[in-house]
Scaffold this active site. Sequence first.
Site, PDB file in Angstrom:
ATOM      1  N   GLN A 125       0.857  -1.190   0.000  1.00 46.10           N
ATOM      2  CA  GLN A 125       0.000   0.000   0.000  1.00 46.10           C
ATOM      3  C   GLN A 125       0.892   1.239   0.000  1.00 46.10           C
ATOM      4  O   GLN A 125       1.665   1.435   0.937  1.00 46.10           O
ATOM      5  CB  GLN A 125      -0.863  -0.017   1.264  1.00 46.10           C
ATOM      6  CG  GLN A 125      -1.801   1.158   1.433  1.00 46.10           C
ATOM      7  CD  GLN A 125      -2.511   1.096   2.793  1.00 46.10           C
ATOM      8  OE1 GLN A 125      -1.945   0.612   3.768  1.00 46.10           O
ATOM      9  NE2 GLN A 125      -3.730   1.570   2.857  1.00 46.10           N
ATOM     10  N   GLY A 126       0.795   2.047  -1.025  1.00 46.00           N
ATOM     11  CA  GLY A 126       1.678   3.213  -1.144  1.00 46.00           C
ATOM     12  C   GLY A 126       0.909   4.510  -0.993  1.00 46.00           C
ATOM     13  O   GLY A 126       0.661   5.226  -1.963  1.00 46.00           O
ATOM     14  N   SER A 160       4.262  -1.379   4.022  1.00 43.36           N
ATOM     15  CA  SER A 160       4.431  -2.684   4.687  1.00 43.36           C
ATOM     16  C   SER A 160       4.680  -3.767   3.643  1.00 43.36           C
ATOM     17  O   SER A 160       3.963  -3.835   2.644  1.00 43.36           O
ATOM     18  CB  SER A 160       3.171  -3.065   5.475  1.00 43.36           C
ATOM     19  OG  SER A 160       2.975  -2.148   6.523  1.00 43.36           O
ATOM     20  N   GLU A 243     -10.321  -1.430   5.435  1.00 39.45           N
ATOM     21  CA  GLU A 243      -9.161  -1.620   6.301  1.00 39.45           C
ATOM     22  C   GLU A 243      -9.547  -1.431   7.771  1.00 39.45           C
ATOM     23  O   GLU A 243      -9.255  -2.269   8.618  1.00 39.45           O
ATOM     24  CB  GLU A 243      -8.077  -0.611   5.898  1.00 39.45           C
ATOM     25  CG  GLU A 243      -6.787  -0.743   6.700  1.00 39.45           C
ATOM     26  CD  GLU A 243      -5.664   0.153   6.172  1.00 39.45           C
ATOM     27  OE1 GLU A 243      -5.979   1.192   5.555  1.00 39.45           O
ATOM     28  OE2 GLU A 243      -4.491  -0.182   6.392  1.00 39.45           O
ATOM     29  N   ASN A 369      -4.990   6.838  15.767  1.00 39.73           N
ATOM     30  CA  ASN A 369      -6.236   6.901  16.536  1.00 39.73           C
ATOM     31  C   ASN A 369      -6.656   8.340  16.816  1.00 39.73           C
ATOM     32  O   ASN A 369      -7.844   8.612  16.994  1.00 39.73           O
ATOM     33  CB  ASN A 369      -6.092   6.073  17.820  1.00 39.73           C
ATOM     34  CG  ASN A 369      -6.160   4.581  17.507  1.00 39.73           C
ATOM     35  OD1 ASN A 369      -6.152   4.188  16.341  1.00 39.73           O
ATOM     36  ND2 ASN A 369      -6.236   3.749  18.534  1.00 39.73           N
TER      37      ASN A 369
END
Length: 385
Positions: A125-126, A160, A243, A369
């Site tokens: 994921q970029g 990641s 996600e 968060n």
Amino acid sequence: MDLSYTPEQDAFRAEVRTWLRAHVPAQSLPSFDTREGFEAHRRWEHELHAGGYAMVPWPVEYGGRGADLLEWLIFEEEYYTAGAPKRVNQNGIFLLGPTIMEYGTPEQKTRFLPKMAASDEIWAQGWSEPNAGSDMANIQATAQRDGDHYLINGQKTWASRGAFADWLFGMFRTDPNTERHKGLTFILVPLTLPGVTVRPIDQLDGLPGFAEVFLDNVRVPVENRLGGEGQGWQVAMATAGFERGLMLRSPARFQETARRLIELYRAHRDSADPAIADVVVDCWSQSEAYALETYRTVSRLLGGAKIGPEASLNKIFWSELDLRMHETALRILEERGQLLPEASAAGEVGTWLDGYLFALSGPIYAGTNEIQRNIIAERILGMPR
Ligand SMILES: Cc1cc2nc3c(=O)[nH]c(=O)nc-3n(C[C@H](O)[C@H](O)[C@H](O)COP(=O)(O)OP(=O)(O)OC[C@H]3O[C@@H](n4cnc5c(N)ncnc54)[C@H](O)[C@@H]3O)c2cc1C
């Protein structure tokens, strides 16, 4: 609300359980944040796919099994109970896949989903950049139209498993002259193209779990654009919904951690601070509450609803619970929690310590968060910015 399973769902659970018992590797695989572990996890994905279990809720023609999301939850429960390997292609199957289902053209679905389900192509994921983390609308990497291609330039970071992945999905600025959210476009980039440089970054445990990706005049065909030009923000918000709100962290993961935490407490009951018992029970209750809440979300989705800003409540809940469970385990382990995992007296320390280090990142990845609390304040509670 009917909380019982149908005979078909029970039969599906039994079938999954039998298959996993026969196939889950007896020895845990090396970490997927190493080249060797990454490829070992890819081989496991091939096996899952051959068994028809790579992505059970996807249509058969895309490598799934045509099950529904409730059956996916059942699959996840069995998967975690069986102690099966982590999903190395989680960015693909849990985030990009559902987004392609929603925004992809028929050609894109046929081109990308089967190879994703089989993990012949593993995705990174970029989104994040050095100056665009929480402030994602500040993305500076550009995609300039050049005939039937985009010419991509810029830098992505914290991708990641980017060190070993085959493809990257990212957002790029196609129009520098419009409002920040509006000039972005969602593009799928093969990491093998000329002009792409991938540099691994070591994470807290010393393994190259991330990569920064430099893009220097990388030519990507226009057909790799997901959604319309300038529609990237909207497409990315659908990805973020999957996600944070459902797929990345299914409740079974936390129910399994809660079960292990209870076992750990039982094994150390004589020496542990009695006050910890309440925390352990509370963690277990919260993991059950999260499971019930997820069943509710899935029932809503099956009824035609879409995931909205409540995904942010979900993300805060699972990330804080995961951290609390791992902190509690280390409290129970007391000084043993500081032993090196390979020390003879370490017992389960390694698993809990690894889990703790990763849980620390839960409140950061998938949007911090603090940002989720801003979203809740503005979009659910209607408070001013
Ligand atoms: C384990 C892990 C995996 C990741 N994987 C990926 C990946 O695969 N792909 C990818 O693109 N990214 C990935 N990330 C990056 C992640 O999305 C970012 O780290 C995150 O969005 C925060 O951005 P930042 O690090 O730039 O911090 P910043 O945005 O600089 O934030 C720093 C601090 O300021 C706070 N803050 C910032 N703005 C506000 C505000 N408006 N209100 C209140 N507080 C604010 C933040 O909450 C944070 O505490 C990953 C991160 C981790 C830890």
